[in-house]
Motif scaffolding. Structure first.
Motif, mmCIF file in Angstrom:
data_model
loop_
_atom_site.group_PDB
_atom_site.id
_atom_site.type_symbol
_atom_site.label_atom_id
_atom_site.label_comp_id
_atom_site.label_asym_id
_atom_site.label_seq_id
_atom_site.Cartn_x
_atom_site.Cartn_y
_atom_site.Cartn_z
ATOM 1 N N SER A 70 -34.785 -40.533 40.437
ATOM 2 C CA SER A 70 -35.538 -41.675 39.907
ATOM 3 C C SER A 70 -34.608 -42.838 39.561
ATOM 4 N N ASP A 71 -33.404 -42.515 39.097
ATOM 5 C CA ASP A 71 -32.427 -43.578 38.797
ATOM 6 C C ASP A 71 -32.024 -44.336 40.062
ATOM 7 N N LYS A 72 -32.117 -43.657 41.197
ATOM 8 C CA LYS A 72 -31.791 -44.292 42.478
ATOM 9 C C LYS A 72 -33.041 -44.870 43.151
ATOM 10 N N LYS A 73 -34.150 -44.872 42.406
ATOM 11 C CA LYS A 73 -35.431 -45.410 42.888
ATOM 12 C C LYS A 73 -35.918 -44.684 44.146
ATOM 13 N N LEU A 74 -35.712 -43.375 44.159
ATOM 14 C CA LEU A 74 -36.134 -42.559 45.287
ATOM 15 C C LEU A 74 -37.404 -41.752 44.989
ATOM 16 N N THR A 75 -37.983 -41.973 43.806
ATOM 17 C CA THR A 75 -39.269 -41.362 43.463
ATOM 18 C C THR A 75 -40.209 -42.462 42.978
ATOM 19 N N LYS A 76 -41.484 -42.129 42.891
ATOM 20 C CA LYS A 76 -42.480 -43.043 42.312
ATOM 21 C C LYS A 76 -42.690 -42.626 40.862
ATOM 22 N N PRO A 77 -42.093 -43.356 39.913
ATOM 23 C CA PRO A 77 -42.079 -42.939 38.507
ATOM 24 C C PRO A 77 -43.463 -42.671 37.925
ATOM 25 N N ASP A 78 -44.478 -43.408 38.380
ATOM 26 C CA ASP A 78 -45.817 -43.230 37.814
ATOM 27 C C ASP A 78 -46.461 -41.911 38.233
ATOM 28 N N THR A 79 -45.831 -41.210 39.189
ATOM 29 C CA THR A 79 -46.376 -39.916 39.629
ATOM 30 C C THR A 79 -45.649 -38.739 38.980
ATOM 31 N N GLU A 80 -44.578 -39.018 38.256
ATOM 32 C CA GLU A 80 -43.776 -37.931 37.698
ATOM 33 C C GLU A 80 -44.492 -37.235 36.548
ATOM 34 N N VAL A 81 -44.537 -35.904 36.618
ATOM 35 C CA VAL A 81 -45.221 -35.090 35.610
ATOM 36 C C VAL A 81 -44.354 -33.880 35.283
ATOM 37 N N LYS A 82 -44.314 -33.501 34.014
ATOM 38 C CA LYS A 82 -43.664 -32.257 33.622
ATOM 39 C C LYS A 82 -44.675 -31.147 33.881
ATOM 40 N N LEU A 83 -44.430 -30.371 34.915
ATOM 41 C CA LEU A 83 -45.430 -29.444 35.430
ATOM 42 C C LEU A 83 -45.386 -28.063 34.783
ATOM 43 N N LEU A 84 -44.187 -27.459 34.724
ATOM 44 C CA LEU A 84 -44.062 -26.057 34.320
ATOM 45 C C LEU A 84 -42.894 -25.818 33.377
ATOM 46 N N GLY A 85 -42.954 -24.707 32.685
ATOM 47 C CA GLY A 85 -41.848 -24.241 31.873
ATOM 48 C C GLY A 85 -41.481 -22.821 32.273
ATOM 49 N N ASN A 86 -40.302 -22.345 31.824
ATOM 50 C CA ASN A 86 -39.827 -21.021 32.203
ATOM 51 C C ASN A 86 -38.860 -20.508 31.143
ATOM 52 N N GLU A 87 -38.368 -19.293 31.327
ATOM 53 C CA GLU A 87 -37.343 -18.707 30.472
ATOM 54 C C GLU A 87 -36.232 -18.167 31.358
ATOM 55 N N ILE A 88 -35.042 -17.962 30.787
ATOM 56 C CA ILE A 88 -33.988 -17.268 31.520
ATOM 57 C C ILE A 88 -33.761 -15.905 30.887
ATOM 58 N N VAL A 89 -33.481 -14.924 31.758
ATOM 59 C CA VAL A 89 -33.315 -13.546 31.307
ATOM 60 C C VAL A 89 -32.058 -12.941 31.923
ATOM 61 N N LEU A 90 -31.592 -11.887 31.299
ATOM 62 C CA LEU A 90 -30.481 -11.103 31.827
ATOM 63 C C LEU A 90 -31.094 -9.915 32.565
ATOM 64 N N VAL A 91 -30.726 -9.751 33.834
ATOM 65 C CA VAL A 91 -31.287 -8.657 34.628
ATOM 66 C C VAL A 91 -30.182 -7.736 35.139
ATOM 67 N N ALA A 92 -30.589 -6.506 35.427
ATOM 68 C CA ALA A 92 -29.699 -5.493 35.999
ATOM 69 C C ALA A 92 -30.458 -4.809 37.132
ATOM 70 N N PRO A 93 -29.740 -4.113 38.044
ATOM 71 C CA PRO A 93 -30.446 -3.318 39.061
ATOM 72 C C PRO A 93 -31.417 -2.361 38.383
ATOM 73 N N LYS A 94 -32.540 -2.055 39.029
ATOM 74 C CA LYS A 94 -33.619 -1.289 38.388
ATOM 75 C C LYS A 94 -33.186 0.082 37.895
ATOM 76 N N ASP A 95 -32.146 0.663 38.518
ATOM 77 C CA ASP A 95 -31.700 1.988 38.082
ATOM 78 C C ASP A 95 -30.533 1.932 37.095
ATOM 79 N N SER A 96 -30.207 0.738 36.626
ATOM 80 C CA SER A 96 -29.106 0.582 35.675
ATOM 81 C C SER A 96 -29.488 1.161 34.310
ATOM 82 N N THR A 97 -28.485 1.659 33.587
ATOM 83 C CA THR A 97 -28.712 2.197 32.237
ATOM 84 C C THR A 97 -28.308 1.198 31.159
ATOM 85 N N VAL A 98 -27.963 -0.021 31.559
ATOM 86 C CA VAL A 98 -27.510 -1.036 30.605
ATOM 87 C C VAL A 98 -28.617 -1.385 29.614
ATOM 88 N N GLU A 99 -28.248 -1.438 28.344
ATOM 89 C CA GLU A 99 -29.155 -1.886 27.286
ATOM 90 C C GLU A 99 -28.370 -2.797 26.361
#
Length: 264
Positions: free
Chosen positions: A95-124
């Motif tokens: 948007s700073d480079k004027k490569l988007t249409k600012p009036d169309t910009e919307v905050k659509l979704l949110g998420n979280e980050i998690v720590l993952v291990a292989p499914k058979d891992s015993t890590v806790e």
């Protein structure tokens, strides 16, 4: 704890970016809406795209990659109608480079980050200040997106710094070109642990969630969407509207996303 912002590092992108740039002009030649979307959206957006086809009149052609790679492609002239980033920084970059249409910009979704291990891992563990992540990784690797550019990697590094453990694992990090590539390293056992979005862990049966990073350890995870400045497809506004519909919202929630748009 105050949330910390990201510094944006504009890096060159490699083979994946070049491949996508080669693919998208053909899509435009077929007069399809072209969407460039963060890799973590694949399962949810594939379902939304199919659900929106009737409303829009056509299914979009979607290219998935790291937000950084996609933003650089758009900057380089790749034909895209819509950009969905996994963070605010790369949307701002365009948007700073004027490569988007600012009036169309919307905050659509949110998420979280998690720590993952292989499914058979015993890590806790319990993710908290000073937890011994280096010991958990052991002689293996910690997979995460490129922490200089890929949003999931940036969020992950910010969280580890906030928890005071980044320096102990920095040398064990296996950086991937996007979050789905990091997820694959864990699901195949090539990495002992990984930092990915909660939605990625939801989509991959080959991993298990070891813990969720507290929200106050990293900036808010927000996926903004906008129409590009050079978009020519007349159906683009209809697709943007459908992305914010209750129908799309239900599909995003099924994959674990938080829906931020008021209409949902």
């Amino acid at each position: 704890m105050a949330r910390k912002g990201f510094g944006l590092s504009a890096i060159a992108v490699g083979g994946l970016a070049a491949a996508l740039m080669a693919a998208t002009p053909a899509a435009h030649a077929e007069d399809k809406i072209v969407v460039f979307a963060a890799a973590s959206l694949k399962d949810a957006l594939d379902a939304v795209n199919k659900a929106c086809e009737t409303d829009v009149g056509e299914a979009a052609t979607v290219s998935y990659a790291a937000s950084s790679a996609l933003a650089k492609q758009i900057e380089g002239g790749a034909p895209a109608d819509i950009f969905i980033s996994a963070d605010l920084d790369w949307m701002k970059y365009l948007s700073d480079k004027k490569l988007t249409k600012p009036d169309t910009e919307v905050k659509l979704l949110g998420n979280e980050i998690v720590l993952v291990a292989p499914k058979d891992s015993t890590v806790e563990t319990k993710i908290e200040k000073g937890f011994d992540l280096a010991k958990l990784v052991g002689d293996g690797k910690l997979a995460m997106g490129d922490f200089k550019a890929v949003p999931a990697g940036k969020y992950g590094k910010a969280a580890l710094e906030s928890l005071g453990v980044w320096s102990s694992v920095e040398g064990k990090v296996a950086q991937a070109e996007n979050v789905r590539a990091a997820l694959k390293l864990v699901s195949t056992g090539e990495a002992a642990l990984g930092i990915v979005y909660a939605t990625d862990a939801h989509a991959e049966k080959g991993v298990k969630v070891v813990g969720t990073f507290p929200e106050d350890t990293h900036p808010p995870i927000i996926y903004p969407v906008a129409q590009t400045a050079d978009s020519k497809d007349k159906d683009t506004p209809a697709f943007l509207k459908c992305l914010q519909s209750a129908k799309a919202g239900a599909l995003f929630r099924e994959q674990g996303f938080t829906v931020l748009t008021p209409s949902n």
